[in-house]
Design a protein around this motif. Structure first.
Motif, short mmCIF file in Angstrom:
data_model
loop_
_atom_site.label_atom_id
_atom_site.label_comp_id
_atom_site.label_asym_id
_atom_site.label_seq_id
_atom_site.Cartn_x
_atom_site.Cartn_y
_atom_site.Cartn_z
N SER A 1 7.95 -2.47 -2.46
CA SER A 1 6.70 -1.78 -2.80
C SER A 1 6.03 -1.17 -1.57
N PHE A 2 6.02 -1.93 -0.46
CA PHE A 2 5.34 -1.45 0.74
C PHE A 2 6.07 -0.25 1.34
N LEU A 3 7.42 -0.31 1.32
CA LEU A 3 8.18 0.83 1.85
C LEU A 3 7.93 2.09 1.01
N ILE A 4 7.83 1.91 -0.31
CA ILE A 4 7.53 3.06 -1.17
C ILE A 4 6.13 3.60 -0.86
N PHE A 5 5.17 2.66 -0.65
CA PHE A 5 3.82 3.10 -0.29
C PHE A 5 3.80 3.84 1.05
N THR A 6 4.67 3.44 1.98
CA THR A 6 4.76 4.14 3.27
C THR A 6 5.18 5.59 3.06
N VAL A 7 6.16 5.78 2.18
CA VAL A 7 6.62 7.15 1.86
C VAL A 7 5.52 7.94 1.16
N ILE A 8 4.85 7.27 0.20
CA ILE A 8 3.77 7.94 -0.54
C ILE A 8 2.63 8.32 0.42
N PHE A 9 2.29 7.43 1.35
CA PHE A 9 1.22 7.70 2.30
C PHE A 9 1.56 8.89 3.20
N ILE B 1 -0.11 -0.42 11.07
CA ILE B 1 0.99 0.34 11.69
C ILE B 1 1.15 1.70 11.02
N VAL B 2 1.13 1.69 9.68
CA VAL B 2 1.30 2.95 8.94
C VAL B 2 0.14 3.90 9.19
N VAL B 3 -1.10 3.36 9.16
CA VAL B 3 -2.29 4.20 9.32
C VAL B 3 -2.35 4.82 10.71
N LEU B 4 -1.87 4.08 11.74
CA LEU B 4 -1.89 4.61 13.10
C LEU B 4 -0.97 5.81 13.27
N SER B 5 0.01 5.94 12.39
CA SER B 5 0.92 7.09 12.49
C SER B 5 0.26 8.39 12.00
N ALA B 6 -0.80 8.25 11.21
CA ALA B 6 -1.47 9.43 10.64
C ALA B 6 -2.09 10.34 11.70
N PRO B 7 -2.88 9.78 12.66
CA PRO B 7 -3.44 10.68 13.69
C PRO B 7 -2.38 11.41 14.48
N ALA B 8 -1.26 10.71 14.76
CA ALA B 8 -0.18 11.36 15.51
C ALA B 8 0.37 12.56 14.74
N SER B 9 0.56 12.39 13.42
CA SER B 9 1.04 13.51 12.59
C SER B 9 0.02 14.64 12.56
N PHE B 10 -1.26 14.25 12.44
CA PHE B 10 -2.32 15.27 12.34
C PHE B 10 -2.41 16.10 13.61
N PHE B 11 -2.46 15.46 14.77
CA PHE B 11 -2.62 16.21 16.02
C PHE B 11 -1.38 17.02 16.37
N THR B 12 -0.21 16.54 15.97
CA THR B 12 1.01 17.32 16.17
C THR B 12 0.96 18.61 15.35
N ALA B 13 0.57 18.46 14.07
CA ALA B 13 0.47 19.63 13.20
C ALA B 13 -0.60 20.60 13.69
N ARG B 14 -1.73 20.06 14.15
CA ARG B 14 -2.82 20.93 14.63
C ARG B 14 -2.41 21.68 15.88
N PHE B 15 -1.68 21.00 16.78
CA PHE B 15 -1.21 21.65 18.01
C PHE B 15 -0.34 22.87 17.68
#
Length: 574
Positions: free
Chosen positions: A278-286, A162-176
């Protein structure tokens, strides 16, 4: 844009050791940051299980050690990336300065000096800031993203997806957003260069601005350029600033989904309370590297736009190199021939056409004519600041295109209407063309030029510091120093382009005597508007629209009652 980034990285790549230690520091720093959530989760589980204070204290001590290690290597990373950034921009400036020294005179004639200075200073600083911010974000970001994924997979693979799938969305939004703001940053850099150029012109010409009451129009023009810079700056900053909030929205949505899924997993016993923390903190760190990168996109885009302006100059063709078989002009008799020379600054607008002239060794040639007749152009061609379009110029029978430029220019001494001095002592300014000259030689040259008397009246004499614009001496005194500079160099051929234009009549008489001694036995070209300065020239050439319309001595030309006589009578009506 990709090509520009690739070229910047080529400069950065010269510092491989610093890059290696920076990457190592980033790895240790991020590793410490990634272990911290696990320790926090373990402490929470210990407290939830009712374990003794000893285990919790041990976890807190371990957490403190991890944070101290993280802080130290984070400081080291910042220090090393600063060095990489400044070393890179230092090399970039060196390359730009080296390029400016080999560009043809045409570049300086066609480009505002202020804009060139802006590329050298402002654009280079912008590249430095962008490199510093971007390099740190990149090094930390890569390690953080990869490390976060590993630790999240260890805790719960399903939520990691779930967390990793959010990365492409952030990337393409920033690139746009980035693609739409890049052109605006390029426009902003252009306006900044224009503003610097205009400000420099107005500051240098304040006397003229005030004398012609140009103040209001200067302010209006400045406001117009400044408004363009403001508009481009606001648009680029606004569009670029959308990147960070947009990616944060996506990351917060992912954070919410992870929280819900983690709670469900805890209810069914698949995850502990400490594991959820721990996982929520890792989500923020990611998500942090994506936020950091989008946060510095403004500086990075500005850096790319500024780098493009710098690389534009670096890509310009240098002054054409000397011919492969070019020879050095070691000895010079001073025989100069112009054979069917044609030249135009702009194609189709001929300034000089089919020009012929044979100057015997040791002759003193005066060139007169109205403004735009082509007098200074002859000097530019003779010095090979520009090359002829047709025909040839020969010195001692050799085409100057077959001579090395350095040896050709070393045989000429130039005194121009526009004086040029540099920050330093009067002694250093006179010895500019002959740095190893003795004090006796410098004083002798100054005496010949008529400058010794005023120099000795200064507080420190020849050791007096003067500024580049010569604010602490008069225009005439500046001209005397440039004349003394040429007299010290003692070249076999001379070019005097309105050399006494800023000197009073009395001093001019002294200088004319010095010039008579200096030009004796040397081929000299004297460009003059004040015809009183060239009466004794062996030959006077009268130019009009790039052609010689009359030639002869002063007396011969007056008897002809032609073009020269009209010019002379306009200055001496009696």
């Amino acid at each position: 844009m990709k090509q520009t980034i690739r070229r910047i990285l080529e400069y950065v790549g010269e510092y491989k050791k610093l890059i290696f230690f920076s990457a190592f520091s980033a790895l240790i720093s991020v590793t410490g940051m990634l272990f911290a959530p696990l320790i926090i989760g373990r402490a929470i589980d210990d407290m939830a299980a009712g374990n003794g204070a000893k285990e919790v204290f041990y976890s807190l001590c371990l957490l403190l050690a991890v944070y101290l290690c993280n802080s130290f290597f984070l400081w080291l990373l910042n220090y090393l990336t600063n060095r990489i950034s400044y070393y890179t921009v230092n090399r970039l400036r060196e390359s730009l300065f080296d390029k400016l020294s080999v560009l043809p005179l045409k570049f300086y004639d066609q480009n505002a000096h202020g804009d060139t200075i802006s590329r050298f200073i402002n654009d280079a600083d912008t590249v430095s800031d962008g490199l510093l911010q971007g390099f740190m974000a990149l090094l930390q970001g890569i390690v953080t993203i990869l490390g976060s994924i590993v630790f999240m997979l260890y805790l719960n693979p399903a939520m990691t997806v779930i967390v990793v799938l959010s990365a492409p969305a952030s990337f393409f939004t920033a690139r746009f957003i980035t693609n739409r703001s890049q052109n605006l940053f390029r426009e902003q850099a252009k306006y900044l260069g224009d503003l610097n150029g205009y400000a420099e012109e107005m500051i240098e010409g304040q006397k003229i601005v005030k004398a012609f009451l140009y103040d209001k129009r200067a302010i209006e023009q400045f406001r117009k350029i400044n408004a363009g810079l403001y508009e481009a700056g606001v648009k680029s900053q606004f569009i670029s600033s959308l990147s960070n909030p947009s990616t944060r929205v996506i990351n917060n949505l992912a954070y919410t989904v992870v929280g819900v899924c983690g709670s469900i997993a805890a209810i069914y016993g698949h995850l502990t309370a400490g594991g959820i923390s721990s996982f929520l903190i890792f989500t923020v760190i990611f998500a942090k590297p994506f936020n950091d990168i989008t946060n510095v996109l403004t500086q990075m885009q500005s850096a790319v736009a500024s780098a493009q302006r710098i690389f534009h100059i670096l890509d310009l063709p240098p002054e054409p190199p000397s011919a492969p078989n070019a020879v050095s002009l070691e000895s010079c008799g001073g025989h100069v021939e112009f054979e069917h020379v044609s030249f135009a600054y702009q194609p189709g607008q001929h300034l000089i056409e089919d020009f012929n002239l044979d100057v015997k060794p040791g002759s003193s040639i005066a060139i007169v004519g109205k403004t735009g007749a082509g007098k200074t152009t002859l000097v530019n061609l003779l010095m090979r600041f520009y090359d002829v379009d047709k025909g040839s110029i020969r010195i001692d029978g050799t085409d100057i295109r077959n001579l090395t430029r350095s040896s050709l220019r070393a045989r000429f001494g130039m005194v121009l209407q526009d004086t040029w001095l540099f920050d330093g002592t009067i002694r250093d300014n006179i010895a500019y063309a002959k740095p190893n000259a003795s004090m006796q030689e410098i004083v002798a040259a100054a005496k010949e030029a008529g400058a010794d008397s005023f120099i000795r009246k200064l507080e420190k004499g020849y050791d007096t510091e003067i500024s580049a614009d010569g604010e602490n001496i008069s225009e005439g005194q500046k001209q005397l120093l440039t004349i003394a500079r040429v007299m010290l160099a003692n070249p076999p051929m001379l070019i005097l382009d309105e050399a006494t234009s800023n000197i009073d009549t009395y001093t001019e008489m002294k200088i004319q005597k010095a010039f008579t001694r200096l030009t004796a036995g040397r081929t000299s070209f004297v460009i003059a508007h004040r015809l009183s300065t060239i009466r004794n020239a062996a030959l006077i050439l009268v130019m009009h629209q790039g052609r010689i319309v009359e030639s002869g001595t002063h007396e011969e030309l007056l008897k002809k009652k032609g073009y020269y006589a009209d010019l002379y009578c306009s200055q001496f009506s009696s």
